[in-house]
Design a protein around this motif. Sequence first.
Motif, mmCIF file in Angstrom:
data_model
loop_
_atom_site.group_PDB
_atom_site.id
_atom_site.type_symbol
_atom_site.label_atom_id
_atom_site.label_comp_id
_atom_site.label_asym_id
_atom_site.label_seq_id
_atom_site.Cartn_x
_atom_site.Cartn_y
_atom_site.Cartn_z
ATOM 1 N N ARG A 112 0.844 -1.196 0.000
ATOM 2 C CA ARG A 112 0.000 0.000 0.000
ATOM 3 C C ARG A 112 0.879 1.245 0.000
ATOM 4 N NH1 ARG A 112 -5.603 -1.164 1.092
ATOM 5 N NH2 ARG A 112 -5.719 -3.365 0.607
ATOM 6 N N GLN A 113 2.162 1.035 0.310
ATOM 7 C CA GLN A 113 3.095 2.164 0.401
ATOM 8 C C GLN A 113 4.459 1.677 -0.100
ATOM 9 O OE1 GLN A 113 3.659 3.393 4.464
ATOM 10 N NE2 GLN A 113 4.910 5.156 3.932
ATOM 11 N N ILE A 114 5.106 2.483 -0.969
ATOM 12 C CA ILE A 114 6.443 2.109 -1.458
ATOM 13 C C ILE A 114 7.402 3.256 -1.159
ATOM 14 C CG2 ILE A 114 7.846 1.487 -3.482
ATOM 15 C CD1 ILE A 114 5.382 0.195 -4.706
ATOM 16 N N LEU A 115 8.504 2.934 -0.493
ATOM 17 C CA LEU A 115 9.544 3.942 -0.215
ATOM 18 C C LEU A 115 10.715 3.652 -1.126
ATOM 19 C CD1 LEU A 115 10.080 3.522 3.653
ATOM 20 C CD2 LEU A 115 8.526 5.092 2.506
ATOM 21 N N PHE A 116 11.259 4.657 -1.759
ATOM 22 C CA PHE A 116 12.486 4.448 -2.543
ATOM 23 C C PHE A 116 13.658 4.929 -1.702
ATOM 24 C CE2 PHE A 116 9.197 4.402 -5.733
ATOM 25 C CZ PHE A 116 9.583 3.341 -6.524
ATOM 26 N N LEU A 117 14.633 4.064 -1.485
ATOM 27 C CA LEU A 117 15.777 4.399 -0.627
ATOM 28 C C LEU A 117 17.074 4.164 -1.390
ATOM 29 C CD1 LEU A 117 14.705 2.607 2.706
ATOM 30 C CD2 LEU A 117 14.395 5.014 2.091
ATOM 31 N N PRO A 118 18.137 4.899 -1.027
ATOM 32 C CA PRO A 118 19.432 4.673 -1.689
ATOM 33 C C PRO A 118 20.046 3.330 -1.276
ATOM 34 C CG PRO A 118 19.576 6.435 -0.035
ATOM 35 C CD PRO A 118 18.146 6.043 -0.107
ATOM 36 N N ALA A 119 19.701 2.859 -0.059
ATOM 37 C CA ALA A 119 20.212 1.555 0.401
ATOM 38 C C ALA A 119 19.286 1.057 1.501
ATOM 39 C CB ALA A 119 21.627 1.721 0.967
ATOM 40 N N LEU A 120 19.262 -0.257 1.735
ATOM 41 C CA LEU A 120 18.444 -0.795 2.834
ATOM 42 C C LEU A 120 19.260 -0.732 4.126
ATOM 43 C CD1 LEU A 120 16.898 -3.984 1.148
ATOM 44 C CD2 LEU A 120 15.818 -1.746 1.503
#
Length: 496
Positions: A466-474
Amino acid sequence: MQVAHPPANTLFETLLGEHIAVDAPFLLTPDGAVLGYGALRDQVLAVAADLIKRGVAPGDRVLVQVGKQPSALTLYLGTIAAGAVFVPLNTAYTGAEIAYFLKDAAPRLLVLDAGTTAAADVARAEGVDTVFLDAIAPEKNAAAGFAPVPRGPDDLAAILYTSGTTGRSKGAMLTHDNLLSNARALADLWQWGSDDVLLHALPIFHTHGLFVATNTTLISGAAMYFLPGFDLDQIHEALPEVTTMMGVPTFYTRMLVDPRFNTSTMGHLRLIISGSAPLLTETHRAFEAQTGHAILERYGMTETNMITSNPYVGDRRPGSVGHPLPGVSLRISDPDQQGIGGIEVKGPNVTPGYWQNPEKTAESFTADGFFITGDLGQIGPDGYLSIVGRAKDLVISGGYNIYPKEVEVEIDALPGVLESAVFGVPDADLGEAVAAAVVLTPGTEVGADDIMRALKDRLARYKQPRQILFLPALPRNAMGKVQKNDLRVQATSRST
Ligand code: MCA
Ligand code: AMP
């Protein structure tokens, strides 16, 4: 001298044998129709005879993806009477998901609702015979002289798929005795009687709606008021007709914000039960204040049926799932200083293992035969069990389980995605909602819409984020393990 008993079909004889009151109602529907026990038995025998005519032999799997309707229940019981194994599937599963179940279960027959195309196409490609539900024994008259196929207590009655930590669903095998022993224990503990009418608004492809609700009703000669799904208006209209209700916590949080559910509309019910996901203490208390009912919370798993229950008479404790059912042994393994450890169970309720998967079966049991639930618990001084967390990576959304790995595998396979992590975030309606953190390959441009579009035909809707976060790294710890708690905090702070 030992008396030789005639061979019987364990589950059929107990639920629908000669003892039943043929005129008693079994199924009531909002259109006013009533299906009595005698008619139910005739229909079940007709379905069994038809399945056998279609080549279903004892032990064969009958894979089923159909909507909630009375004939889905006669198909369940007819499959049992035919000596076969009932394998129900969530109606939300996509063609891609069905393809896996067809391969794994290797069914003799796939049963679908008329007009279903995606699953029928997949079955054709796999060479599996497909039939529409309404074509099975359409006249529903018991075949003269047909007797249920004998099956003993240890024979399989059903396989229910439950997702796994590796991303692949595993089929939990359930025997006649697994189901029967649990139905007996619950009917007894919850004092189910032939005058009871259960408000049934759950889906019937899972343990809760299929076995806990239906088998407990049948073994008591009771009735169910059968709704197609969870709808507050229909629930409200049904209230005068019913004596008991079962649901997942989302049912009760939704009823709480509707003032029609109060002491005067619900005072006559004798029991309200919750399970499949944690019922918050605040929900328990608010529901009692609004309706006068202390919800009885119980705990179970697909692999074990029901394990514990709060008492019918006595303290139904908010935040606790009560005591082990009679005949069920429960222990906490490797408890820490607070007594918190892994919940392990043994008893007639527990699966003999996973279908065609001896490795997973071996991993899931201790050397002395206890099933490892993957839940973390603590037993209080007075024996009440509290579930305090999960050792397994699992999201429970509105009572449906989502194993993050299954979703991560799909997201990771998309072009431009380097890696992903899927986790649960608190959700007022569903308890938890699915969220994903995605790391893209440098230089690629992929948006949340692209990911959602790609998942549409691959995963059932309830598994999709329901929600997507884009991150440079986990975020990872020193061991390289993704820190999902950190992600949960990030996702929650972004959405508030
Ligand atoms: C529906 N949707 C969901 C869920 N249900 N998304 C996440 N989690 C869910 N649980 C999506 C639909 O795909 C749709 O998406 C949108 O939400 C609205 O769909 P709708 O059908 O209108 O939803 P609903 O009728 O409001 O359903 C919510 C529900 C239902 C009533 C809570 O999920 C439900 O009946 N849950 C019970 C599950 C259950 O029986 N679990 C027992 C498992 P879009 O709008 O985007 O298309 S057995 C078990 O766990 C063990 C053994 C035990 O102890 O019982
Ligand atoms: P399933 O995979 O559908 O069989 O779901 C089983 C899981 O649901 C259990 O292992 C628990 O994590 C969870 N569960 C079921 N009932 C409860 C409950 N009353 N409270 C908390 N978790 C529950």
